[in-house]
Design a protein around this motif. Structure first.
Motif, mmCIF file in Angstrom:
data_model
loop_
_atom_site.group_PDB
_atom_site.id
_atom_site.type_symbol
_atom_site.label_atom_id
_atom_site.label_comp_id
_atom_site.label_asym_id
_atom_site.label_seq_id
_atom_site.Cartn_x
_atom_site.Cartn_y
_atom_site.Cartn_z
ATOM 1 N N ALA A 102 31.600 34.035 76.071
ATOM 2 C CA ALA A 102 32.235 34.725 74.950
ATOM 3 C C ALA A 102 32.718 33.706 73.935
ATOM 4 O O ALA A 102 33.187 32.622 74.300
ATOM 5 C CB ALA A 102 33.405 35.568 75.441
ATOM 6 N N ILE A 103 32.583 34.051 72.671
ATOM 7 C CA ILE A 103 33.112 33.216 71.587
ATOM 8 C C ILE A 103 34.127 34.084 70.858
ATOM 9 O O ILE A 103 33.762 35.073 70.229
ATOM 10 C CB ILE A 103 31.992 32.761 70.622
ATOM 11 N N ASP A 104 35.404 33.766 70.988
ATOM 12 C CA ASP A 104 36.435 34.663 70.452
ATOM 13 C C ASP A 104 37.699 33.875 70.138
ATOM 14 O O ASP A 104 37.801 32.678 70.419
ATOM 15 C CB ASP A 104 36.750 35.778 71.473
ATOM 16 N N LEU A 105 38.670 34.586 69.579
ATOM 17 C CA LEU A 105 39.987 33.999 69.313
ATOM 18 C C LEU A 105 40.928 34.228 70.488
ATOM 19 O O LEU A 105 41.965 33.581 70.593
ATOM 20 C CB LEU A 105 40.618 34.618 68.057
ATOM 21 N N TYR A 106 40.587 35.208 71.324
ATOM 22 C CA TYR A 106 41.488 35.617 72.404
ATOM 23 C C TYR A 106 40.730 35.829 73.706
ATOM 24 O O TYR A 106 39.513 36.028 73.708
ATOM 25 C CB TYR A 106 42.164 36.961 72.057
ATOM 26 N N ILE A 107 41.483 35.843 74.793
ATOM 27 C CA ILE A 107 40.964 36.418 76.035
ATOM 28 C C ILE A 107 41.175 37.919 75.896
ATOM 29 O O ILE A 107 42.305 38.390 75.770
ATOM 30 C CB ILE A 107 41.701 35.856 77.255
ATOM 31 N N GLY A 111 49.618 48.161 75.279
ATOM 32 C CA GLY A 111 48.760 48.976 76.142
ATOM 33 C C GLY A 111 47.940 49.997 75.396
ATOM 34 O O GLY A 111 47.058 49.675 74.631
ATOM 35 N N GLY A 112 48.247 51.284 75.619
ATOM 36 C CA GLY A 112 47.443 52.359 75.045
ATOM 37 C C GLY A 112 46.294 52.713 75.968
ATOM 38 O O GLY A 112 46.180 52.193 77.085
ATOM 39 N N ALA A 113 45.453 53.622 75.496
ATOM 40 C CA ALA A 113 44.322 54.080 76.306
ATOM 41 C C ALA A 113 43.017 53.762 75.585
ATOM 42 O O ALA A 113 42.967 53.740 74.356
ATOM 43 C CB ALA A 113 44.432 55.583 76.540
ATOM 44 N N GLY A 147 45.190 46.741 78.742
ATOM 45 C CA GLY A 147 45.913 46.414 79.967
ATOM 46 C C GLY A 147 46.033 44.921 80.162
ATOM 47 O O GLY A 147 47.069 44.400 80.585
ATOM 48 N N ASN A 148 44.975 44.177 79.817
ATOM 49 C CA ASN A 148 44.935 42.779 80.233
ATOM 50 C C ASN A 148 44.299 41.858 79.214
ATOM 51 O O ASN A 148 43.793 40.809 79.550
ATOM 52 C CB ASN A 148 44.147 42.679 81.537
ATOM 53 N N GLY A 149 44.273 42.250 77.965
ATOM 54 C CA GLY A 149 43.601 41.379 77.001
ATOM 55 C C GLY A 149 44.273 41.383 75.646
ATOM 56 O O GLY A 149 45.184 42.165 75.386
ATOM 57 N N GLY A 150 43.807 40.465 74.804
ATOM 58 C CA GLY A 150 44.226 40.450 73.410
ATOM 59 C C GLY A 150 45.562 39.776 73.159
ATOM 60 O O GLY A 150 46.066 39.835 72.040
#
Ligand SMILES: Nc1nc2c(c(=O)[nH]1)N[C@H]1C(S)=C(S)[C@@H](COP(=O)(O)OP(=O)(O)OC[C@H]3O[C@@H](n4cnc5c(=O)[nH]c(N)nc54)[C@H](O)[C@@H]3O)O[C@H]1N2
Ligand SMILES: Nc1nc2c(c(=O)[nH]1)N[C@H]1C(S)=C(S)[C@@H](COP(=O)(O)OP(=O)(O)OC[C@H]3O[C@@H](n4cnc5c(=O)[nH]c(N)nc54)[C@H](O)[C@@H]3O)O[C@H]1N2
Ligand code: SF4
Ligand SMILES: [Mo]
Length: 720
Positions: free
Chosen positions: A418-423, A683-685, A672-675
């Protein structure tokens, strides 16, 4: 401590507003709107300003990371990461049947970089892979297919002439929040207000009384029923003799077939499907046809239903039939400083249906296949099974239907990068997360948006700040991986041939060539005052290339051999027949679900900016008071939304901006676990758990996901 102000522009969304960056000791301190930008004139929204926080976010990935067996990430050097990726990729290419075993998903932010998409496509062409996926199959691909059918090229897309029109019909777009899409129109709110101020009208067709609908005239429609409305508008225009005969004769072919096709769909026959009173449709048809000039414009609300290609097609058909295509104040064609449609046409890169997907038999659209199929392409054995996947600037676990299925599939890959700014929810599954530069850390030119700009315009920017940590631009990363597997990432064979003898063009050189040889170029000195990167650098706020786009350019824009807009291709005739066969209501799922964009979100990212999350911001489903009351749901209660594909729970926000029978939920939540930590806490759905990846649920002509109008039921959450 030297403090400097640097001029640049925003690349989060399509207006590309001008920005001023205050930089101290190489670090970004502040962003503010650029008052000297000729188009945005001192406007920037909250997201643009908040990019400072993304830039400096402590949760940002700024070093290459390798995932360990327990799922946690450790820092590695670029060489360690690239050597291992190169070696594993080489093995997969050798042992798993070549490029067909490698997939790439590039997400929305990639479109804002002039280099990133070119290098991704170049890499995939160089290794011979067709497994290219993007946000387009959840966004705009059916708009491109409609253009292919109408004009003979997917890249020829008209834009509404906002500055001159007397009537704008907006079908499924909310520009007061989205700031415009497939349309680069900074200060679009002012443009819309000005239409009214000069005595014109702005009419918004939307199942929700959106921010734009509220500010102008609103006609509520049942979700996924726009095709019926558009057929009826055309029916009234033809039946009442309001069509522009000259336009039909001079610009188009198939007008008679279209007239016959719509004849069976008077407003009285479609009222039950659209829930718009027939008299209102008749009035609207007459207003459109009699306006001095009018433009019909649609965006994601018109693209994400079950018949999005048909809807996109009919929007333009209305422009033609009312005599408003390629005419001042109507739907016009932008002309850019690079003739991209022509260039890509000659390279064969403006393709449609030149090959089909292994799963589901869907046509490629400009080289990309439906992202909904990625999971099955990973898990289905046989030649062409995806074994290695790259994801750049995308978060398909949240943005594509059925993220659960995709997450399971990702764990079966032999290699994921992955190439991103975040996990993120997606990148956390990768063997390597490689740190990308933000747009502020790269030089740029808005290549993808040139012809969508309401004014002829060009702007070049250098990087406003140095990359943080060890972040690198995507094209540099792709170059480094390509070298390790012995290919040159280029789509055009001459560039690949040059690569074989060790000559590689940088994106900057390539763009400079394109500008200088383009219609406004300096032709390397032959045209005085012509364009080049050097010339654009002398105009850091951007350069207006003319007062207005010219009209009367249709013959240069249509690629069909007969130089006419095709109003009744077989594919569209078949779609109208399929629409009529569409099955009725399922009593288990009596409501319809649509999407929603929020001013302080951008798809699945920017949820880690505390300022944008301030207040009591939560992810919530918008529900009409009648629907809530009937189910005993009170404002703020957790509700459960169930579709044939899945179920989610989230708080209900009760509001009469909804049409009864319609529920709206923003996409891009479910962290739940990212960003980053703030996002994860919010969170949210994941609303896309309600959407389907089954091939029979994708739109046939463009392979697009069905995301607006999903049949659902609503109930109080258990225990609520
Ligand atoms: N239900 C529903 N689903 C939808 C939609 C909808 O309306 N309803 N809309 C669809 C649409 S229109 C779109 S465009 C997609 C978007 O879907 P995607 O493109 O898959 O995802 P984004 O949420 O935009 O995530 C972008 C990622 O890129 C990262 N990023 C930001 N800038 C850069 C950069 O410069 N370089 C790199 N390498 N990474 C960067 C961010 O951290 C983020 O993780 O979602 C689609 N999904
Ligand atoms: N603040 C903010 N701005 C953004 C984004 C963001 O996430 N946040 N995302 C960016 C991206 S990637 C894109 S593609 C653009 C999208 O730009 P837009 O398409 O303008 O954005 P939306 O707000 O999704 O507007 C779609 C509208 O269609 C309505 N709609 C839903 N279903 C139907 C239907 O069946 N028929 C009709 N007629 N209307 C329907 C919705 O209620 C909504 O008001 O926005 C961009 N700008
Ligand atoms: S409207 Fe879009 S381009 Fe303009 S500042 Fe906001 S995010 Fe950036
Ligand atoms: Mo999008």
């Amino acid at each position: 401590m030297p403090t400097e102000e640097r001029v640049t522009f925003c690349r989060i969304c399509e207006p590309l507003c001008g920005l001023r960056a205050t930089v101290r000791d190489g670090e970004l301190v502040k962003l503010r709107p650029d008052p000297d930008h000729p188009l945005s004139k001192g406007f920037a929204c909250a997201k643009g300003i908040a990019m400072t926080e993304v830039q400096n976010d402590p949760d940002r990935v700024t070093q290459p990371l390798r995932r360990g067996p327990d799922g946690s990430f450790e820092r590695v050097s670029w060489d360690q990461a690239l050597d291992d990726i190169g070696e594993r990729l080489r093995t997969i290419l050798e042992q798993r049947g070549g490029g067909g075993s490698v997939g790439w998903y590039f997400g929305n932010p990639s479109a804002f970089s002039y280099s990133h998409p070119l290098w991704v496509k170049g890499f995939m062409d160089a290794i011979g892979s067709r497994h290219l996926y993007g946000a387009g199959s959840q966004d705009v691909n059916n708009r491109f297919v409609a253009s292919q059918l109408l004009y003979g090229s997917p890249l020829v897309v008209p834009i509404p002439d906002l500055e001159r029109t007397d009537m704008l019909l907006i079908v499924g777009a909310n520009p007061l929040v989205s700031h415009g899409s497939v349309l680069t129109a900074p200060r679009i709110k002012d443009s819309l207000r000005n239409i009214q101020a000069r005595g014109g009208r702005v009419v918004v067709i939307d199942p929700r009384r959106s921010e734009t609908a509220r500010a102008f005239e609103h006609i509520a429609i049942r979700p996924d029923a726009d095709a019926w409305l558009l057929l009826s508008l055309l029916q009234v225009i033809f039946a009442d003799g309001l069509e522009d005969e000259r336009a039909l004769r001079v610009q188009a072919s198939g007008g008679e077939t279209l007239r016959a096709l719509v004849a069976d769909h008077p407003p009285e026959a479609t009222e039950a499907a659209t829930r718009i009173p027939a008299a209102e449709v008749r009035r609207l048809a007459h207003a459109l046809a009699s306006a001095r000039s009018a433009a019909v414009y649609g965006r994601t609300g018109s693209c994400l239903g079950r018949h999005g290609t048909l809807v996109s097609f009919l929007l333009d058909a209305l422009n033609v039939v009312t005599g408003n295509l390629d005419r001042e104040g109507g739907a016009i064609f932008g002309t850019g400083p690079i003739q991209l449609e022509g260039l890509l046409h000659r390279l064969g890169a403006d393709s449609y249906d030149t090959s089909r997907s292994r799963i589901g038999d869907f046509p490629e659209v400009i080289g990309t296949l439906p992202a909904s199929l990625m999971a099955e392409e990973i898990t289905t054995p046989g030649p062409g099974q995806i074994r290695a996947l790259f994801v750049s600037a995308g978060n398909p676990v949240l943005s594509v239907p059925n993220g659960d299925e995709l997450e399971c599939a990702l764990s079966e890959l032999e290699l994921m990068v992955a190439i991103d700014l975040y996990i993120t929810e997606t990148s956390r599954h990768a063997d390597y997360v490689l740190p990308a530069t933000t747009f502020l850390e790269r030089e740029d030119f808005p290549l993808a948006f040139l012809t969508f700009s309401t004014a002829p315009f060009a702007q070049w920017t250098e990087a406003a700040v140095e990359p943080r940590g060890e972040a690198r631009q995507e094209w540099q990363i792709i170059d480094a991986i390509s070298s390790r597997v012995g290919v040159t990432p280029a789509s055009a064979w001459p560039l690949r041939a040059l690569g074989r003898v060790g000559l590689r063009l940088s994106p900057r050189r390539l763009l400079d060539l394109g500008l200088r040889l383009g219609p406004k170029g300096d032709l390397f000195g032959l045209r005085r005052g012509g364009l080049s990167i050097a010339k654009l650098r002398r105009h850091p706020h951007g350069l207006r290339l003319g007062a207005r786009h010219p009209t009367g350019v249709l013959d240069r824009k249509v690629f069909h051999a007969d130089k006419r807009v095709h109003l009744a291709p077989d594919a569209i005739v078949a779609e109208v027949a399929a629409l009529a066969r569409q099955n009725g209501r399922d009593p288990h799922f009596p409501l319809r679900l649509i999407g929603l964009r929020e001013l302080r979100s951008h798809n699945s990212w920017m949820h880690n900016v505390p300022k944008l999350m301030a207040g009591d911001r939560v992810h919530a489903a918008r529900v009409h008071p009648d629907d809530a009351r009937a189910r005993g749901i009170a404002d703020g209660d957790t509700c459960r939304i169930v579709s044939a594909a899945g179920a989610i729970e989230l708080p209900a926000k009760i509001t009469d901006e909804m049409t009864p029978g319609v529920v709206a939920v923003p996409h891009g939540w479910g962290h739940g676990n990212g960003g980053g930590r703030v996002a994860a806490a919010a969170g949210g759905a994941n609303v896309n758990l309600l959407a389907s990846t089954a091939p029979q649920d994708l739109e046939r002509l463009a392979g697009m996901a069905f995301l607006n109008g999903i049949p659902v039921r609503l109930e109080p959450a258990a225990g609520a």
